[in-house]
Motif scaffolding. Structure first.
Motif, PDB file in Angstrom:
ATOM      1  N   VAL A  89       0.872  -1.183   0.000  1.00 16.08           N
ATOM      2  CA  VAL A  89       0.000   0.000   0.000  1.00 16.08           C
ATOM      3  C   VAL A  89       0.907   1.231   0.000  1.00 16.08           C
ATOM      4  CG1 VAL A  89      -1.838  -1.204   1.262  1.00 16.08           C
ATOM      5  CG2 VAL A  89      -0.091   0.039   2.539  1.00 16.08           C
ATOM      6  N   GLY A  90       0.407   2.365  -0.470  1.00 13.83           N
ATOM      7  CA  GLY A  90       1.241   3.560  -0.473  1.00 13.83           C
ATOM      8  C   GLY A  90       1.322   4.191   0.913  1.00 13.83           C
ATOM      9  N   ASP A  91       0.157   4.336   1.528  1.00 11.71           N
ATOM     10  CA  ASP A  91       0.044   5.093   2.773  1.00 11.71           C
ATOM     11  C   ASP A  91       0.374   4.215   3.987  1.00 11.71           C
ATOM     12  OD1 ASP A  91      -0.785   6.616   4.913  1.00 11.71           O
ATOM     13  OD2 ASP A  91      -2.815   6.975   4.150  1.00 11.71           O
TER      14      ASP A  91
ATOM     15  N   ARG B  89      -2.373   2.877   5.999  1.00 13.88           N
ATOM     16  CA  ARG B  89      -3.235   1.830   5.430  1.00 13.88           C
ATOM     17  C   ARG B  89      -2.790   0.434   5.887  1.00 13.88           C
ATOM     18  NH1 ARG B  89      -3.170   2.705  -0.555  1.00 13.88           N
ATOM     19  NH2 ARG B  89      -3.838   4.776   0.063  1.00 13.88           N
TER      20      ARG B  89
ATOM     21  N   MET C  73       5.158   7.098  -1.756  1.00 12.10           N
ATOM     22  CA  MET C  73       4.685   7.425  -3.106  1.00 12.10           C
ATOM     23  C   MET C  73       5.817   7.455  -4.128  1.00 12.10           C
ATOM     24  SD  MET C  73       1.901  10.405  -2.306  1.00 12.10           S
ATOM     25  CE  MET C  73       2.550  11.122  -0.821  1.00 12.10           C
TER      26      MET C  73
ATOM     27  N   ARG D 246      -0.482  -4.818  -5.222  1.00 16.99           N
ATOM     28  CA  ARG D 246      -0.597  -3.405  -4.818  1.00 16.99           C
ATOM     29  C   ARG D 246      -2.065  -3.058  -4.607  1.00 16.99           C
ATOM     30  NH1 ARG D 246      -2.271   1.237  -7.640  1.00 16.99           N
ATOM     31  NH2 ARG D 246      -1.693   3.136  -6.530  1.00 16.99           N
ATOM     32  N   VAL D 247      -2.360  -2.490  -3.449  1.00 18.97           N
ATOM     33  CA  VAL D 247      -3.706  -2.004  -3.154  1.00 18.97           C
ATOM     34  C   VAL D 247      -3.575  -0.497  -2.967  1.00 18.97           C
ATOM     35  CG1 VAL D 247      -5.615  -2.097  -1.511  1.00 18.97           C
ATOM     36  CG2 VAL D 247      -4.407  -4.192  -2.117  1.00 18.97           C
ATOM     37  N   GLY D 248      -3.891   0.247  -4.036  1.00 25.43           N
ATOM     38  CA  GLY D 248      -3.632   1.686  -4.002  1.00 25.43           C
ATOM     39  C   GLY D 248      -4.822   2.501  -4.456  1.00 25.43           C
ATOM     40  N   THR D 249      -4.693   3.826  -4.355  1.00 31.36           N
ATOM     41  CA  THR D 249      -5.735   4.716  -4.864  1.00 31.36           C
ATOM     42  C   THR D 249      -5.319   5.227  -6.239  1.00 31.36           C
ATOM     43  OG1 THR D 249      -4.767   6.648  -3.792  1.00 31.36           O
ATOM     44  CG2 THR D 249      -6.438   5.431  -2.551  1.00 31.36           C
TER      45      THR D 249
ATOM     46  N   PHE E  75       1.954  14.147  -8.757  1.00 31.24           N
ATOM     47  CA  PHE E  75       0.489  14.159  -8.568  1.00 31.24           C
ATOM     48  C   PHE E  75      -0.143  15.378  -9.233  1.00 31.24           C
ATOM     49  CE2 PHE E  75      -3.300  15.147  -5.949  1.00 31.24           C
ATOM     50  CZ  PHE E  75      -3.927  13.910  -5.900  1.00 31.24           C
TER      51      PHE E  75
ATOM     52  N   GLU F  40      -1.899   6.951 -11.566  1.00 32.15           N
ATOM     53  CA  GLU F  40      -1.396   6.926 -10.197  1.00 32.15           C
ATOM     54  C   GLU F  40       0.117   7.080 -10.288  1.00 32.15           C
ATOM     55  OE1 GLU F  40       0.293   4.219 -11.424  1.00 32.15           O
ATOM     56  OE2 GLU F  40       0.229   3.265  -9.456  1.00 32.15           O
ATOM     57  N   MET F  41       0.876   6.590  -9.311  1.00 36.52           N
ATOM     58  CA  MET F  41       2.302   6.937  -9.287  1.00 36.52           C
ATOM     59  C   MET F  41       3.280   5.768  -9.087  1.00 36.52           C
ATOM     60  SD  MET F  41       1.857  10.491  -7.138  1.00 36.52           S
ATOM     61  CE  MET F  41       3.609  10.672  -6.848  1.00 36.52           C
ATOM     62  N   GLU F  42       2.791   4.505  -9.144  1.00 37.04           N
ATOM     63  CA  GLU F  42       3.714   3.385  -8.885  1.00 37.04           C
ATOM     64  C   GLU F  42       3.607   2.191  -9.838  1.00 37.04           C
ATOM     65  OE1 GLU F  42       1.565   4.329  -6.257  1.00 37.04           O
ATOM     66  OE2 GLU F  42       2.982   5.720  -5.338  1.00 37.04           O
TER      67      GLU F  42
HETATM   68  C1  R1P Z   1      -1.070  10.004  -4.431  1.00 37.89           C
HETATM   69  O1  R1P Z   1      -2.053  10.545  -3.638  1.00 37.89           O
HETATM   70  C2  R1P Z   1      -0.739   8.579  -4.052  1.00 37.89           C
HETATM   71  O2  R1P Z   1      -1.937   7.781  -4.123  1.00 37.89           O
HETATM   72  C3  R1P Z   1      -1.778   6.708  -5.056  1.00 37.89           C
HETATM   73  C4  R1P Z   1      -0.659   7.195  -5.955  1.00 37.89           C
HETATM   74  O3  R1P Z   1      -0.083   6.153  -6.680  1.00 37.89           O
HETATM   75  C5  R1P Z   1       0.252   7.923  -5.004  1.00 37.89           C
HETATM   76  O4  R1P Z   1       1.090   7.059  -4.302  1.00 37.89           O
HETATM   77  O5  R1P Z   1      -1.480   5.455  -4.476  1.00 37.89           O
HETATM   78  P1  R1P Z   1      -1.525   5.090  -2.902  1.00 37.89           P
HETATM   79  O6  R1P Z   1      -2.896   5.437  -2.421  1.00 37.89           O
HETATM   80  O7  R1P Z   1      -1.246   3.638  -2.826  1.00 37.89           O
HETATM   81  O8  R1P Z   1      -0.440   5.903  -2.234  1.00 37.89           O
END
Ligand code: R1P
Ligand code: URA
Length: 290
Positions: free
Chosen positions: A33-35, A38, A77, A115-118, A200, A239-241
């Motif tokens: 997860v990114g955060d 989480r 991130m 990966r469980v991300g937003t 972002f 997203e970013m990953e």
């Molecule tokens: C940006 O707010 C973050 O959220 C998305 C993006 O990839 C970036 O890391 O993923 P996560 O919620 O997993 O962090």
């Protein structure tokens, strides 16, 4: 030949440099997860937790879910962090920490990484609140300028098309993910092609106080199409990953899938009022299927 201390860096307790983990800490199946906040949202569902570790943004909980040993790790991130995550996870299973040598091919372990991300949707027909599994990932970031990623003809053509459409001075990279894992973990989800951006705001076409070099960036992303034998390719979300995961996963021999909780829609201008619920539902779905 042992890998030098400056390249394969271990902490005093024998753990790997950034993740702060030792080989017996992790399981073969890993949720990322990114955060960092989480991580407990995932591990609260575990029957028991055996390891809790933290260094920088890398928070790790290892435990059991319905009898299956699972690891959940936060990454922070960006694909620069995914470079650290995947190289160090791989080292934990595929480098001998005593001899400091890579394990022979027949002993290599393939991790299963979810990966469980937003994510933000690019197309109006992908509503906030939906869950999306990534088929192809297109990376606008620079990570693959430094690795000899092998791409298929279709992947190169898609990436070159994105380069041309945006007038970029470098070619992005494109990687199709693991089909089996996508079908298993992403059953019933929107199947999409995810654009991984090196930021972002500007790289995702957001304007607060700074103008963009490509003013219609979002429209360019939305309108991009590539016709292949498999049909029409469009970019669905960003997203970013994800592209970093898919590229390094392919090169290192790990199975990777990216699951996205759609919290924003850039075509309609919406942001999910219940984004926590959307993420929690994705966590529960993931645990049920893993
Ligand atoms: C940006 O707010 C973050 O959220 C998305 C993006 O990839 C970036 O890391 O993923 P996560 O919620 O997993 O962090
Ligand atoms: N994460 C991103 O990177 N972009 C979005 O729009 C939402 C989540």
């Amino acid at each position: 030949m042992p890998i030098a201390d400056s390249e394969f860096i271990l902490n005093k307790d024998g753990s790997i440099y950034h993740l702060n983990l030792q080989p017996d800490h992790i399981s073969d199946t890993i949720i990322t997860v990114g955060d960092p906040e989480r991580v407990p949202l995932v591990s609260q569902h575990f029957d028991s937790i055996e390891t809790v570790m933290q260094k920088r943004e890398f928070v790790t909980h290892v435990g059991y879910y319905k009898g299956k040993r699972l690891t959940v790790i936060s990454t922070g991130m960006g694909t620069d962090n995914i470079d650290i995550l995947l190289n160090e996870l791989d080292a934990l299973v595929n480098i001998d920490f005593v001899t400091r040598e890579p394990r022979p091919l027949e002993e290599r372990i393939a991790l299963r990484i979810v990966r469980v991300g937003t994510s933000g949707a690019l197309q109006a027909d992908i509503p906030v609140g939906s869950h999306l599994v990534t088929e192809h990932a297109v990376g606008l970031d620079s990570l693959m300028q430094f690795y000899p990623l092998v791409e298929t003809g279709l992947e190169v053509e898609v990436a070159s098309g994105v380069q041309q459409a945006l007038g970029l001075s470098y070619r992005p990279y494109c990687v199709r993910g693991n089909d089996l894992l996508r079908e298993q973990l992403g059953a019933g989800m929107v199947v999409g092609n995810t654009l991984t951006c090196p930021g972002f705001y500007g790289p995702q076409g957001r304007v607060l106080r700074l103008d963009l070099r490509i003013p219609d960036l979002i429209q360019q992303f939305q309108n991009f199409r590539y016709q292949s034998a498999e049909g029409e390719f469009r970019l669905t979300n960003f997203e970013m990953e994800t592209a970093g995961y898919y590229a390094l996963g392919r090169m290192l021999g790990h199975e990777v899938v990216s699951l996205n909780a759609i919290v924003a829609n850039r075509a309609t201008g919406e942001f999910a009022t219940n984004s926590e619920d959307v993420v929690n539902d994705l966590i529960q779905n993931t645990l049920d299927r893993i």
